[in-house]
Design a protein around this motif. Structure first.
Motif, PDB file in Angstrom:
ATOM      1  N   GLN A  25       0.857  -1.193   0.000  1.00 54.50           N
ATOM      2  CA  GLN A  25       0.000   0.000   0.000  1.00 54.50           C
ATOM      3  C   GLN A  25       0.894   1.243   0.000  1.00 54.50           C
ATOM      4  OE1 GLN A  25      -3.146   0.053   2.887  1.00 54.50           O
ATOM      5  NE2 GLN A  25      -3.945   1.993   2.130  1.00 54.50           N
ATOM      6  N   GLY A  28       1.730   8.025   1.805  1.00 50.31           N
ATOM      7  CA  GLY A  28       2.054   9.424   1.496  1.00 50.31           C
ATOM      8  C   GLY A  28       2.665  10.053   2.740  1.00 50.31           C
ATOM      9  N   GLN A  31      -0.730  10.821   7.374  1.00 51.65           N
ATOM     10  CA  GLN A  31      -1.585  11.570   8.304  1.00 51.65           C
ATOM     11  C   GLN A  31      -2.965  10.956   8.470  1.00 51.65           C
ATOM     12  OE1 GLN A  31      -0.360  14.234  10.241  1.00 51.65           O
ATOM     13  NE2 GLN A  31       1.366  13.109   9.405  1.00 51.65           N
ATOM     14  N   THR A  32      -3.361  10.149   7.511  1.00 56.85           N
ATOM     15  CA  THR A  32      -4.613   9.409   7.631  1.00 56.85           C
ATOM     16  C   THR A  32      -4.316   7.932   7.856  1.00 56.85           C
ATOM     17  OG1 THR A  32      -5.794  10.948   6.223  1.00 56.85           O
ATOM     18  CG2 THR A  32      -6.719   8.753   6.390  1.00 56.85           C
ATOM     19  N   GLY A  71       2.256  14.298  -6.959  1.00 49.75           N
ATOM     20  CA  GLY A  71       1.358  13.602  -6.035  1.00 49.75           C
ATOM     21  C   GLY A  71       1.886  13.521  -4.614  1.00 49.75           C
ATOM     22  N   ARG A  94      -4.784  26.111   4.959  1.00 50.92           N
ATOM     23  CA  ARG A  94      -5.762  25.977   6.044  1.00 50.92           C
ATOM     24  C   ARG A  94      -6.080  24.517   6.373  1.00 50.92           C
ATOM     25  NH1 ARG A  94     -10.446  29.483   3.871  1.00 50.92           N
ATOM     26  NH2 ARG A  94      -9.280  29.432   1.921  1.00 50.92           N
ATOM     27  N   VAL A 100       0.332  18.403  10.245  1.00 52.15           N
ATOM     28  CA  VAL A 100      -0.408  17.754   9.147  1.00 52.15           C
ATOM     29  C   VAL A 100       0.064  18.313   7.809  1.00 52.15           C
ATOM     30  CG1 VAL A 100      -2.697  17.460   8.106  1.00 52.15           C
ATOM     31  CG2 VAL A 100      -2.430  17.282  10.584  1.00 52.15           C
ATOM     32  N   THR A 105       0.026  14.904   2.051  1.00 52.13           N
ATOM     33  CA  THR A 105       0.261  15.196   0.631  1.00 52.13           C
ATOM     34  C   THR A 105      -1.045  15.325  -0.146  1.00 52.13           C
ATOM     35  OG1 THR A 105       0.325  12.854  -0.014  1.00 52.13           O
ATOM     36  CG2 THR A 105       2.417  13.864   0.729  1.00 52.13           C
ATOM     37  N   ASN A 112      -7.510   9.320  -0.689  1.00 46.57           N
ATOM     38  CA  ASN A 112      -8.367   8.962   0.442  1.00 46.57           C
ATOM     39  C   ASN A 112      -9.816   9.415   0.199  1.00 46.57           C
ATOM     40  OD1 ASN A 112      -8.384   7.835   3.129  1.00 46.57           O
ATOM     41  ND2 ASN A 112      -8.798   9.906   3.867  1.00 46.57           N
ATOM     42  N   LEU A 151      -9.435   5.359  -8.870  1.00 41.61           N
ATOM     43  CA  LEU A 151      -8.130   4.682  -8.829  1.00 41.61           C
ATOM     44  C   LEU A 151      -8.311   3.170  -8.705  1.00 41.61           C
ATOM     45  CD1 LEU A 151      -6.031   6.859  -6.316  1.00 41.61           C
ATOM     46  CD2 LEU A 151      -5.851   6.848  -8.818  1.00 41.61           C
ATOM     47  N   ILE A 157      -1.254   8.331  -7.521  1.00 42.30           N
ATOM     48  CA  ILE A 157      -1.357   9.662  -8.127  1.00 42.30           C
ATOM     49  C   ILE A 157       0.051  10.231  -8.219  1.00 42.30           C
ATOM     50  CG2 ILE A 157      -2.245  12.011  -7.802  1.00 42.30           C
ATOM     51  CD1 ILE A 157      -4.607  10.727  -6.238  1.00 42.30           C
ATOM     52  N   LYS A 172     -14.179  28.001   3.949  1.00 45.96           N
ATOM     53  CA  LYS A 172     -14.218  26.789   4.794  1.00 45.96           C
ATOM     54  C   LYS A 172     -14.821  27.139   6.149  1.00 45.96           C
ATOM     55  CE  LYS A 172     -10.760  23.593   6.772  1.00 45.96           C
ATOM     56  NZ  LYS A 172      -9.328  23.226   6.770  1.00 45.96           N
ATOM     57  N   SER A 178     -11.731  19.113  14.837  1.00 44.81           N
ATOM     58  CA  SER A 178     -10.911  18.350  13.886  1.00 44.81           C
ATOM     59  C   SER A 178     -10.120  19.238  12.932  1.00 44.81           C
ATOM     60  CB  SER A 178     -11.801  17.425  13.056  1.00 44.81           C
ATOM     61  OG  SER A 178     -12.576  18.174  12.135  1.00 44.81           O
ATOM     62  N   PHE A 180     -11.132  19.961  10.145  1.00 49.54           N
ATOM     63  CA  PHE A 180     -11.705  19.647   8.829  1.00 49.54           C
ATOM     64  C   PHE A 180     -12.879  20.604   8.586  1.00 49.54           C
ATOM     65  CE2 PHE A 180      -9.517  15.600   9.142  1.00 49.54           C
ATOM     66  CZ  PHE A 180      -9.398  15.147   7.840  1.00 49.54           C
TER      67      PHE A 180
END
Ligand code: FAD
Length: 263
Positions: A25, A28, A31-32, A71, A94, A100, A105, A112, A151, A157, A172, A178, A180
């Motif tokens: 796998q 990148g 971070q996830t 990528g 942001r 992070v 990336t 993701n 993908l 990528i 945003k 979070s 996010f």
């Protein structure tokens, strides 16, 4: 965390070869993926780190004037160096927090395709092209639902090509815990029309708001948005941070703010 082998290729060719292994796998910025693995929600026998592959890092401009981002380029690099597309640089600046941004990336974010991630909105609104070793995928075909993309297994990528709009902005509304988006909207005005992409709102992931695009293509003003009904709340995410009706309302508010900011 389950045991895994870490492979650190230094060329794209080596990375692609390593990813042919069924157990492999791409890694990148981690971070996830790493938190997911730490929680034992994901398992990869072999992790192929892309951070040492120089040819898929960095930013340039191609002959068509598009901003091309490798990528494995970090959010911090995009924030600093994507000066030819300020709205995209501002989006990257942001994302999350400095840790992070310095590891995460663009390729990892788009692969993701979190329904609340920022880059999917930028890529979809700008009509970007997602490049892999064997093909190019238009953003309109790439995003296929929550955490789903066009993908194939093991396909990475290598680059993302962004046409540069005449005017654009990303607004945003942050979920403070979070960082996010609770809802965020990217508006991009091109000579042949306006594209509006929304993230954080729909359980199907990022989407284009067709009514706003039509209205803004004939009148690029915040007032053109205020005359619209909010998108249908039925398909909106509803959770403890905000119900569907609240998110639908935010879509309209953030679109109008983005148009104002683009001016
Ligand atoms: C505290 C925190 C706050 C955050 N806030 C935000 C935010 O505000 N907005 C936002 O958009 N995101 C946010 N993120 C997510 C962040 O942007 C991640 O960096 C991003 O989702 C994943 O990128 P990565 O490079 O770390 O990928 P990884 O975690 O390494 O990988 C994620 C997935 O992508 C795959 N992958 C990685 N690179 C590639 C590639 N080049 N090609 C194909 N597949 C690949 C991996 O195999 C894995 O499946 C946040 C994360 C954290 C931890």
């Amino acid at each position: 965390m389950y045991d895994f082998e870490l492979v650190k290729p230094s060329t794209l060719q080596e990375a692609v070869a390593a990813l042919k292994d069924d157990e492999a796998q791409a890694l990148g910025g981690g971070q996830t993926l790493l938190p997911t693995m730490k929680a034992r929600l994901a398992m990869a026998g072999k992790m192929v780190a892309l951070s040492g592959v120089a040819e898929i890092k960095g930013i340039c401009t191609d002959d068509a004037g598009r901003i091309c981002i490798g990528g494995a380029t970090t959010h911090a690099t995009v924030a600093r160096e994507a000066t030819g597309f300020p709205a995209l640089a501002s989006l990257a600046a942001r994302i999350g927090d400095p840790a992070v941004r310095n590891r995460g990336t663009i390729g990892g974010s788009l692969a993701n395709n979190d329904p609340s991630a920022c880059y999917p909105a930028g890529a979809l609104a700008a009509n970007a092209v997602i490049v892999t070793p064997d093909r190019e995928i238009a953003a309109d075909d790439y995003f296929q639902g929550m955490f789903e993309t066009a993908l194939d297994e093991g396909e990475i990528i290598t680059e993302v090509k962004f046409p540069v709009p005449e005017a654009a902005a990303y607004e945003k509304f942050i979920q403070p815990a979070s960082r996010f988006p609770l809802v965020a909207v990217f508006v991009a005005k091109f000579s042949d029309g306006v594209r509006v992409a929304v993230t954080g709102a729909s359980s199907d992931g990022v989407f284009r708001w067709a009514e706003a695009e039509a209205a803004l293509s004939s009148d690029f003003s915040a007032e053109a948005v205020s005359g619209l009904s909010a998108p249908d709340a039925g398909g909106m995410i509803s959770d403890l941070h905000g119900d569907g009706a609240y998110r639908a309302h935010l879509v309209k508010v953030m679109t109008a703010r983005a148009v104002k900011a683009a001016h």
